[in-house]
Scaffold this motif. Structure first.
Motif, PDB file in Angstrom:
ATOM      1  N   VAL A   1      -1.781  25.186 -16.734  1.00 28.20           N
ATOM      2  CA  VAL A   1      -2.836  24.168 -16.758  1.00 28.20           C
ATOM      3  C   VAL A   1      -3.098  23.636 -18.168  1.00 28.20           C
ATOM      4  N   PRO A   2      -3.252  24.467 -19.206  1.00 27.25           N
ATOM      5  CA  PRO A   2      -3.478  23.909 -20.546  1.00 27.25           C
ATOM      6  C   PRO A   2      -2.319  23.053 -21.040  1.00 27.25           C
ATOM      7  N   LEU A   3      -1.103  23.476 -20.731  1.00 31.75           N
ATOM      8  CA  LEU A   3       0.056  22.683 -21.131  1.00 31.75           C
ATOM      9  C   LEU A   3       0.081  21.334 -20.413  1.00 31.75           C
ATOM     10  N   GLY A   4      -0.222  21.332 -19.131  1.00 35.85           N
ATOM     11  CA  GLY A   4      -0.262  20.087 -18.370  1.00 35.85           C
ATOM     12  C   GLY A   4      -1.354  19.153 -18.866  1.00 35.85           C
ATOM     13  N   ALA A   5      -2.511  19.716 -19.193  1.00 37.30           N
ATOM     14  CA  ALA A   5      -3.603  18.900 -19.717  1.00 37.30           C
ATOM     15  C   ALA A   5      -3.234  18.314 -21.073  1.00 37.30           C
ATOM     16  N   GLY A   6      -2.664  19.132 -21.921  1.00 39.70           N
ATOM     17  CA  GLY A   6      -2.254  18.644 -23.247  1.00 39.70           C
ATOM     18  C   GLY A   6      -1.180  17.580 -23.166  1.00 39.70           C
ATOM     19  N   LEU A   7      -0.241  17.769 -22.265  1.00 33.87           N
ATOM     20  CA  LEU A   7       0.823  16.783 -22.094  1.00 33.87           C
ATOM     21  C   LEU A   7       0.274  15.469 -21.541  1.00 33.87           C
ATOM     22  N   GLY A   8      -0.659  15.550 -20.594  1.00 36.88           N
ATOM     23  CA  GLY A   8      -1.284  14.339 -20.062  1.00 36.88           C
ATOM     24  C   GLY A   8      -2.032  13.569 -21.139  1.00 36.88           C
ATOM     25  N   ILE A   9      -2.768  14.286 -21.968  1.00 39.24           N
ATOM     26  CA  ILE A   9      -3.502  13.639 -23.066  1.00 39.24           C
ATOM     27  C   ILE A   9      -2.534  13.021 -24.062  1.00 39.24           C
ATOM     28  N   LEU A  10      -1.495  13.755 -24.421  1.00 39.86           N
ATOM     29  CA  LEU A  10      -0.515  13.246 -25.373  1.00 39.86           C
ATOM     30  C   LEU A  10       0.172  11.992 -24.858  1.00 39.86           C
ATOM     31  N   LEU A  11       0.573  11.992 -23.604  1.00 37.88           N
ATOM     32  CA  LEU A  11       1.241  10.818 -23.038  1.00 37.88           C
ATOM     33  C   LEU A  11       0.303   9.608 -22.986  1.00 37.88           C
ATOM     34  N   ALA A  12      -0.973   9.833 -22.659  1.00 33.44           N
ATOM     35  CA  ALA A  12      -1.921   8.724 -22.626  1.00 33.44           C
ATOM     36  C   ALA A  12      -2.124   8.131 -24.008  1.00 33.44           C
ATOM     37  N   ILE A  13      -2.222   8.976 -25.022  1.00 31.31           N
ATOM     38  CA  ILE A  13      -2.410   8.479 -26.387  1.00 31.31           C
ATOM     39  C   ILE A  13      -1.175   7.725 -26.861  1.00 31.31           C
ATOM     40  N   VAL A  14      -0.007   8.286 -26.620  1.00 32.39           N
ATOM     41  CA  VAL A  14       1.234   7.626 -27.059  1.00 32.39           C
ATOM     42  C   VAL A  14       1.416   6.290 -26.346  1.00 32.39           C
ATOM     43  N   TYR A  15       1.164   6.276 -25.031  1.00 32.63           N
ATOM     44  CA  TYR A  15       1.339   5.032 -24.270  1.00 32.63           C
ATOM     45  C   TYR A  15       0.374   3.949 -24.757  1.00 32.63           C
ATOM     46  N   GLY A  16      -0.840   4.316 -25.094  1.00 37.56           N
ATOM     47  CA  GLY A  16      -1.796   3.335 -25.584  1.00 37.56           C
ATOM     48  C   GLY A  16      -1.582   2.966 -27.038  1.00 37.56           C
ATOM     49  N   TYR A  17      -0.887   3.819 -27.780  1.00 36.61           N
ATOM     50  CA  TYR A  17      -0.748   3.627 -29.215  1.00 36.61           C
ATOM     51  C   TYR A  17       0.473   2.794 -29.599  1.00 36.61           C
ATOM     52  N   ILE A  18       1.476   2.728 -28.751  1.00 39.65           N
ATOM     53  CA  ILE A  18       2.699   1.989 -29.084  1.00 39.65           C
ATOM     54  C   ILE A  18       2.420   0.512 -29.408  1.00 39.65           C
ATOM     55  N   PRO A  19       1.651  -0.219 -28.596  1.00 33.89           N
ATOM     56  CA  PRO A  19       1.385  -1.620 -28.971  1.00 33.89           C
ATOM     57  C   PRO A  19       0.589  -1.747 -30.264  1.00 33.89           C
ATOM     58  N   ARG A  20      -0.263  -0.782 -30.541  1.00 30.32           N
ATOM     59  CA  ARG A  20      -1.049  -0.825 -31.779  1.00 30.32           C
ATOM     60  C   ARG A  20      -0.155  -0.602 -32.999  1.00 30.32           C
ATOM     61  N   MET A  21       0.870   0.210 -32.867  1.00 29.68           N
ATOM     62  CA  MET A  21       1.795   0.426 -33.980  1.00 29.68           C
ATOM     63  C   MET A  21       2.566  -0.847 -34.313  1.00 29.68           C
TER      64      MET A  21
END
Length: 76
Positions: free
Chosen positions: A46-66
């Motif tokens: 569960v902690p790994l899945g939660a961390g991965l979900g958060i990481l993917l959401a941040i990366v997906y939202g951050y690519i256009p900003r970069m």
């Protein structure tokens, strides 16, 4: 050196803005990742899945900003 300072400022400002604007989406991605890991493998993942979900959401939202930062800091 100016470009590096510009990129550094833009990157951190964009990350703060992303977290402020889309905190609920990032949080939901973490919860979804935790439930997905619980259903797939069990409670130990569960902690790994939660961390991965958060990481993917941040990366997906951050690519256009970069890409915006790369355009905002031209090389002179």
């Amino acid at each position: 050196m100016k470009k590096l300072a510009c990129m550094n400022s833009c990157v951190f400002d964009s990350l703060r803005e992303l977290m402020r604007e889309h905190f609920s989406v990032v949080l939901v991605a973490g919860v979804f990742g935790a439930f997905f890991a619980l259903a797939a493998e069990g409670s130990a993942w569960v902690p790994l899945g939660a961390g991965l979900g958060i990481l993917l959401a941040i990366v997906y939202g951050y690519i256009p900003r970069m890409t915006d930062c790369a355009g905002a800091c031209p090389v002179h």
